[in-house]
Design a protein around this motif. Structure first.
Motif, PDB file in Angstrom:
ATOM      1  N   GLY A  40      40.279  39.786  39.473  1.00  0.00           N
ATOM      2  CA  GLY A  40      41.038  41.028  39.384  1.00  0.00           C
ATOM      3  C   GLY A  40      40.578  41.938  38.263  1.00  0.00           C
ATOM      4  N   GLY A  41      40.781  43.240  38.472  1.00  0.00           N
ATOM      5  CA  GLY A  41      40.463  44.237  37.456  1.00  0.00           C
ATOM      6  C   GLY A  41      39.341  45.163  37.877  1.00  0.00           C
ATOM      7  N   ASN A  42      38.872  45.954  36.921  1.00  0.00           N
ATOM      8  CA  ASN A  42      37.773  46.898  37.144  1.00  0.00           C
ATOM      9  C   ASN A  42      36.487  46.311  36.575  1.00  0.00           C
ATOM     10  OD1 ASN A  42      39.487  48.879  38.276  1.00  0.00           O
ATOM     11  ND2 ASN A  42      40.087  49.531  36.236  1.00  0.00           N
ATOM     12  N   TRP A  43      35.451  46.324  37.386  1.00  0.00           N
ATOM     13  CA  TRP A  43      34.142  45.775  37.003  1.00  0.00           C
ATOM     14  C   TRP A  43      33.093  46.858  37.200  1.00  0.00           C
ATOM     15  CZ3 TRP A  43      33.777  40.655  35.372  1.00  0.00           C
ATOM     16  CH2 TRP A  43      34.925  39.882  35.552  1.00  0.00           C
ATOM     17  N   GLU A  44      32.159  46.982  36.238  1.00  0.00           N
ATOM     18  CA  GLU A  44      31.142  48.033  36.302  1.00  0.00           C
ATOM     19  C   GLU A  44      29.760  47.507  35.919  1.00  0.00           C
ATOM     20  OE1 GLU A  44      32.321  51.272  33.770  1.00  0.00           O
ATOM     21  OE2 GLU A  44      34.079  51.738  34.992  1.00  0.00           O
ATOM     22  N   TYR A  45      28.753  48.252  36.374  1.00  0.00           N
ATOM     23  CA  TYR A  45      27.382  48.011  35.916  1.00  0.00           C
ATOM     24  C   TYR A  45      26.736  49.351  35.611  1.00  0.00           C
ATOM     25  CZ  TYR A  45      25.454  49.407  40.466  1.00  0.00           C
ATOM     26  OH  TYR A  45      25.093  50.110  41.585  1.00  0.00           O
ATOM     27  N   HIS A  46      25.698  49.321  34.786  1.00  0.00           N
ATOM     28  CA  HIS A  46      24.895  50.496  34.461  1.00  0.00           C
ATOM     29  C   HIS A  46      23.460  50.021  34.284  1.00  0.00           C
ATOM     30  CE1 HIS A  46      23.855  53.945  31.481  1.00  0.00           C
ATOM     31  NE2 HIS A  46      23.404  54.184  32.697  1.00  0.00           N
ATOM     32  N   ILE A  47      22.561  50.541  35.102  1.00  0.00           N
ATOM     33  CA  ILE A  47      21.147  50.142  35.069  1.00  0.00           C
ATOM     34  C   ILE A  47      20.291  51.364  34.779  1.00  0.00           C
ATOM     35  CG2 ILE A  47      19.199  49.299  36.437  1.00  0.00           C
ATOM     36  CD1 ILE A  47      21.156  47.701  38.091  1.00  0.00           C
ATOM     37  N   PHE A  58      33.633  48.592  40.763  1.00  0.00           N
ATOM     38  CA  PHE A  58      34.435  47.921  41.782  1.00  0.00           C
ATOM     39  C   PHE A  58      35.780  47.571  41.160  1.00  0.00           C
ATOM     40  CE2 PHE A  58      30.458  47.829  43.753  1.00  0.00           C
ATOM     41  CZ  PHE A  58      30.552  47.373  45.055  1.00  0.00           C
ATOM     42  N   SER A  59      36.857  47.911  41.845  1.00  0.00           N
ATOM     43  CA  SER A  59      38.206  47.577  41.399  1.00  0.00           C
ATOM     44  C   SER A  59      38.785  46.556  42.364  1.00  0.00           C
ATOM     45  CB  SER A  59      39.099  48.823  41.392  1.00  0.00           C
ATOM     46  OG  SER A  59      38.661  49.719  40.413  1.00  0.00           O
ATOM     47  N   PHE A  60      39.232  45.431  41.832  1.00  0.00           N
ATOM     48  CA  PHE A  60      39.777  44.349  42.652  1.00  0.00           C
ATOM     49  C   PHE A  60      41.242  44.119  42.294  1.00  0.00           C
ATOM     50  CE2 PHE A  60      35.248  42.772  42.036  1.00  0.00           C
ATOM     51  CZ  PHE A  60      34.814  43.236  43.257  1.00  0.00           C
ATOM     52  N   ILE A  61      42.092  44.137  43.311  1.00  0.00           N
ATOM     53  CA  ILE A  61      43.507  43.813  43.153  1.00  0.00           C
ATOM     54  C   ILE A  61      43.744  42.525  43.938  1.00  0.00           C
ATOM     55  CG2 ILE A  61      45.878  44.566  43.567  1.00  0.00           C
ATOM     56  CD1 ILE A  61      44.656  47.483  43.621  1.00  0.00           C
ATOM     57  N   PRO A  62      43.938  41.390  43.240  1.00  0.00           N
ATOM     58  CA  PRO A  62      44.099  40.115  43.938  1.00  0.00           C
ATOM     59  C   PRO A  62      45.514  39.920  44.496  1.00  0.00           C
ATOM     60  CG  PRO A  62      44.101  39.763  41.570  1.00  0.00           C
ATOM     61  CD  PRO A  62      43.882  41.235  41.793  1.00  0.00           C
ATOM     62  N   LYS A  63      45.574  39.289  45.672  1.00  0.00           N
ATOM     63  CA  LYS A  63      46.840  38.877  46.293  1.00  0.00           C
ATOM     64  C   LYS A  63      46.582  37.522  46.917  1.00  0.00           C
ATOM     65  CE  LYS A  63      48.609  43.442  46.952  1.00  0.00           C
ATOM     66  NZ  LYS A  63      49.217  44.450  47.727  1.00  0.00           N
TER      67      LYS A  63
END
Length: 163
Positions: A40-47, A58-63
């Motif tokens: 869960g949460g917001n995940w980012e990358y920068h290349i 990518f934002s993930f909301i777990p259920k």
């Protein structure tokens, strides 16, 4: 329990390992185990590559063992795409299905999703490893996704260039 195990067998055991063993032996429902992976949460990358720059979020909301959210990927030069996602945690992997909300032809237009996942994530200690489908096989991507935390900058990954 951990203390008893450590005294008797002189080993240190983590809570995560205990949860894995309980799940493995069928003593813990899959949904509890999936939540312990914490995608869960917001995940980012920068290349920054040899001749390009790319960013993604990518934002993930777990259920339970399901995940819902949004995604966007592109370059600072203005090229990119975004949309919604849904996912499922299976065998320590977060499989995702995407749709596009900007008319990008690579993904179905929302609310229709891909028929099968074309990307999955594996949680490591400090980042997510991304695997994308090429043909009929998944390959690890160069980018590493880092969890967004207030006041902490996402590390920039730099590609090694040939001269």
């Amino acid at each position: 329990m951990g203390l008893l195990f450590r005294r008797k067998y002189n080993k240190d055991i983590t809570i995560k390992k205990i949860i894995e063993y309980l799940f493995l032996f069928g003593l813990l429902p899959h949904t509890v185990y999936a939540q312990s992976l914490n995608f869960g949460g917001n995940w980012e990358y920068h290349i920054i590559g040899c001749d390009y720059e790319s960013m993604g979020q990518f934002s993930f909301i777990p259920k339970g063992n399901k995940v819902y959210g949004s995604w966007s990927e592109g370059s600072p030069q203005g090229q990119g795409t975004s949309g919604k996602l849904k996912g499922e945690i299976k065998n320590n992997k977060l499989l995702i299905w995407r749709c596009s909300d900007d008319g990008n032809s690579l993904y179905p237009e929302c609310p229709s999703y891909e028929k099968e996942p074309t990307r999955y994530f594996i949680k490591n200690q400090n980042f997510l490893s991304s695997y994308s489908k090429y043909g009929d096989k998944f390959q690890e991507d160069f980018m590493k996704f880092h969890k967004v935390k207030k006041g902490i900058e996402i590390p920039t990954q730099k590609e090694k260039c040939r001269n």
